[in-house]
Write a protein that holds these residues in place. Structure first.
Motif, PDB file in Angstrom:
ATOM      1  N   MET A   1       0.849  -1.192   0.000  1.00 11.79           N
ATOM      2  CA  MET A   1       0.000   0.000   0.000  1.00 11.79           C
ATOM      3  C   MET A   1       0.881   1.236   0.000  1.00 11.79           C
ATOM      4  O   MET A   1       1.754   1.407   0.853  1.00 11.79           O
ATOM      5  CB  MET A   1      -0.915   0.002   1.225  1.00 11.79           C
ATOM      6  N   ALA A   2       0.674   2.117  -0.974  1.00 11.48           N
ATOM      7  CA  ALA A   2       1.478   3.329  -1.093  1.00 11.48           C
ATOM      8  C   ALA A   2       1.146   4.302   0.027  1.00 11.48           C
ATOM      9  O   ALA A   2       0.053   4.288   0.593  1.00 11.48           O
ATOM     10  CB  ALA A   2       1.236   3.980  -2.446  1.00 11.48           C
ATOM     11  N   THR A   5      -2.026   7.864  -2.548  1.00 15.32           N
ATOM     12  CA  THR A   5      -2.663   7.439  -3.787  1.00 15.32           C
ATOM     13  C   THR A   5      -3.268   8.669  -4.455  1.00 15.32           C
ATOM     14  O   THR A   5      -4.074   9.374  -3.849  1.00 15.32           O
ATOM     15  CB  THR A   5      -3.757   6.396  -3.520  1.00 15.32           C
ATOM     16  N   ILE A   7      -5.483  10.232  -7.469  1.00 11.82           N
ATOM     17  CA  ILE A   7      -6.471   9.954  -8.508  1.00 11.82           C
ATOM     18  C   ILE A   7      -6.326  11.035  -9.572  1.00 11.82           C
ATOM     19  O   ILE A   7      -6.667  12.199  -9.350  1.00 11.82           O
ATOM     20  CB  ILE A   7      -7.904   9.942  -7.941  1.00 11.82           C
ATOM     21  N   ALA A  17       2.725  13.902  -7.511  1.00 12.07           N
ATOM     22  CA  ALA A  17       3.445  12.655  -7.213  1.00 12.07           C
ATOM     23  C   ALA A  17       4.941  12.908  -7.122  1.00 12.07           C
ATOM     24  O   ALA A  17       5.620  12.403  -6.206  1.00 12.07           O
ATOM     25  CB  ALA A  17       3.143  11.621  -8.294  1.00 12.07           C
ATOM     26  N   VAL A  27       4.346   6.577  -3.803  1.00 13.48           N
ATOM     27  CA  VAL A  27       3.138   7.074  -4.451  1.00 13.48           C
ATOM     28  C   VAL A  27       2.623   6.090  -5.488  1.00 13.48           C
ATOM     29  O   VAL A  27       3.374   5.274  -6.040  1.00 13.48           O
ATOM     30  CB  VAL A  27       3.381   8.440  -5.145  1.00 13.48           C
ATOM     31  N   GLU A  28       1.324   6.174  -5.755  1.00 12.42           N
ATOM     32  CA  GLU A  28       0.710   5.477  -6.878  1.00 12.42           C
ATOM     33  C   GLU A  28      -0.300   6.414  -7.529  1.00 12.42           C
ATOM     34  O   GLU A  28      -0.952   7.211  -6.850  1.00 12.42           O
ATOM     35  CB  GLU A  28       0.036   4.172  -6.436  1.00 12.42           C
ATOM     36  N   ILE A  30      -3.634   6.761 -10.123  1.00  6.10           N
ATOM     37  CA  ILE A  30      -4.762   6.070 -10.741  1.00  6.10           C
ATOM     38  C   ILE A  30      -5.279   6.952 -11.865  1.00  6.10           C
ATOM     39  O   ILE A  30      -5.635   8.111 -11.640  1.00  6.10           O
ATOM     40  CB  ILE A  30      -5.884   5.793  -9.722  1.00  6.10           C
ATOM     41  N   LYS A 233     -10.663   2.906   1.455  1.00  4.99           N
ATOM     42  CA  LYS A 233     -10.548   2.213   0.179  1.00  4.99           C
ATOM     43  C   LYS A 233     -11.087   3.101  -0.934  1.00  4.99           C
ATOM     44  O   LYS A 233     -12.020   3.889  -0.729  1.00  4.99           O
ATOM     45  CB  LYS A 233     -11.347   0.896   0.178  1.00  4.99           C
ATOM     46  N   LEU A 242      -9.304  -0.684  -3.573  1.00  2.99           N
ATOM     47  CA  LEU A 242      -7.879  -0.498  -3.317  1.00  2.99           C
ATOM     48  C   LEU A 242      -7.695   0.146  -1.951  1.00  2.99           C
ATOM     49  O   LEU A 242      -8.263   1.215  -1.673  1.00  2.99           O
ATOM     50  CB  LEU A 242      -7.270   0.405  -4.398  1.00  2.99           C
ATOM     51  N   VAL A 244      -6.027   2.362   0.836  1.00  3.68           N
ATOM     52  CA  VAL A 244      -5.253   3.604   0.729  1.00  3.68           C
ATOM     53  C   VAL A 244      -4.928   4.159   2.107  1.00  3.68           C
ATOM     54  O   VAL A 244      -5.610   3.867   3.097  1.00  3.68           O
ATOM     55  CB  VAL A 244      -6.023   4.669  -0.085  1.00  3.68           C
ATOM     56  N   VAL A 247      -5.032  10.142   0.238  1.00  5.23           N
ATOM     57  CA  VAL A 247      -5.596  10.271  -1.108  1.00  5.23           C
ATOM     58  C   VAL A 247      -5.468  11.717  -1.569  1.00  5.23           C
ATOM     59  O   VAL A 247      -5.727  12.661  -0.803  1.00  5.23           O
ATOM     60  CB  VAL A 247      -7.090   9.861  -1.140  1.00  5.23           C
TER      61      VAL A 247
END
Length: 413
Positions: A1-2, A5, A7, A17, A27-28, A30, A233, A242, A244, A247
């Motif tokens: 889990m980053a 996250t 979006i 990021a 980081v991730e 989406i 999530k 997912l 998180v 966010v």
């Protein structure tokens, strides 16, 4: 889990990021489509620090009725969009009062003053300073009266520290010998530059983020699961979830429905822009040019010449009306008669506009692990690096360098 996250894989999400990774966060990203392929791809590539005066301003109201009924005009509302976005449009017009315009411009100015320095730092970090031109932008007029008619805008920009130099038609042609036609004067926009390939900027940022351990997920976020004042999530349209920790909502024009899932009612509209991209234009242009008399921007790109502009209120996922793009190319021939658009491509994409044209940047009032960064309208590329720095400061608990009160997500009550 980053750790975080994000979006949204446009310039705001990518710059956020990158700035978060600088502070040690994993980081991730989406993204519902291809990274960097929305407004971050189709824009005119301008880095425009002086663009602090909103579109709705004194003098615009009288022109709105004509624009609304001219499908080839600079601002057009499709009939089906009029009822749906009427409240938004009324708020947009109210933002054009002198006192509101001054407030908006004064609020944007502190962020805009730092955009060049923030991008210089970001491009050095990814070793791509070549992605930004070093030639200042130019605005053209057929008549001096067009410049004088908008003195409110020019004077307000100057008052806030964003300068320009008025030049004659002869001086215009010394800078850009290919310009022909009725142009009699122009303005050199101090410290306004352009990105010769906005998509290459997005790709370079994505590559650097992945190189440093970030990951990119292609998925369509449609909701959240929360508990005890925190999002736990993200829910996708496939039904998958997912986990998180933190966010960042930076999904551009697609942020509105997700903001509603966070309990926020933010007046975000999809305002479509168009461009024509000519791969072999047959004219040589060194700098980005805004032709005020024609209502379009013409930008020399690494892959050709881009002619873009217009505002169209049409809602999410409309069928493109490419006649609006074709009109831009036709008007460009007024100053570049030799322009060749053979083999050109046309594009339409939504820009995320809030009525006062200021983005939403700040912590979500409803959930303590959510940061909001969307609604940048036509200055998203300009504010990309700076917004990324501010998002990283919010997430890490630092005091932001800029007063973010004017960008609050609860200012619409």
């Amino acid at each position: 889990m980053a750790d975080v996250t994000i979006i949204g894989g446009g310039i705001i999400g990518l710059a956020s990021a990158s700035a978060l990774q600088d502070r040690g966060y994993s980081v991730e990203l989406i993204e519902r489509g291809a990274v960097g392929f929305g407004a971050s791809y189709g824009n005119c590539g301008l880095l425009a620090p002086g663009e602090v005066v909103p579109i709705s301003k004194p003098g615009v109201l009288s022109r709105i009725p004509k624009w609304l009924f001219d499908p080839e005009g600079p601002l057009f509302v499709r009939p089906q969009g009029l009822a749906r976005d009427l409240t938004w449009l009324l708020r947009f017009l109210r933002a054009g009062r002198v006192d509101r315009v001054r407030h908006i411009a004064s609020s944007l100015a502190p962020m805009m003053r730092r955009v060049n320095a923030d991008y210089a730092s970001l491009l050095r970090k990814i070793a791509r300073p070549d992605l930004l031109s070093s030639v200042e932008n130019l605005m053209l007029f057929n008549h001096r009266s067009e410049y004088d008619r908008d003195r409110f805008t020019w004077d307000l920009r100057t008052e806030l520290g964003f300068g320009h130099t008025f030049i004659t038609g002869d001086e215009v042609r010394r800078l850009e010998p290919a310009i022909e036609g009725p142009v009699t004067c122009g303005v050199v926009m101090t410290d306004w530059f352009h990105f010769p390939d906005p998509y290459a900027l997005s790709m370079a940022l994505e590559a650097d983020i992945v190189r440093r351990g970030g990951r990119v997920l292609k998925a369509n976020a449609v909701g959240f699961e929360h508990r005890d004042g925190q999002i736990g999530k993200i829910v996708f349209d496939t039904g998958e979830r997912l986990d998180v920790t933190q966010v960042v909502l930076a999904a551009g024009a697609w942020s509105g429905p997700l903001a509603k899932k966070l309990g926020l009612d933010i007046p975000l509209a999809h305002l479509n822009g168009y461009h024509v991209h000519a791969p072999r234009p047959n004219v040589e242009v060194r700098r980005a040019i805004y032709y005020a008399s024609g209502g379009f921007v013409l930008t020399p790109m690494a892959t050709g010449l881009r002619i873009g502009g217009t505002i169209e209120v049409a809602g999410p996922d409309p069928k493109p009306n490419y006649r609006r793009a074709d009109v831009l190319a036709e008007r460009a021939r007024a100053i570049f008669p030799a322009l060749d658009i053979e083999g050109s491509t046309r594009w339409m994409g939504p820009r995320p506009f809030i009525p006062d044209t200021m983005p939403v940047i700040g912590a979500a009032p409803t959930f303590r692990n959510v940061t909001l960064a969307f609604g940048h309208g036509q200055i998203g590329l300009t504010l990309g690096a700076t917004t990324g720095q501010l998002v990283a400061q919010i997430v890490s608990g630092e005091a932001p360098d800029v007063n973010l009160a004017p960008y609050s997500p609860v200012r619409f009550g």
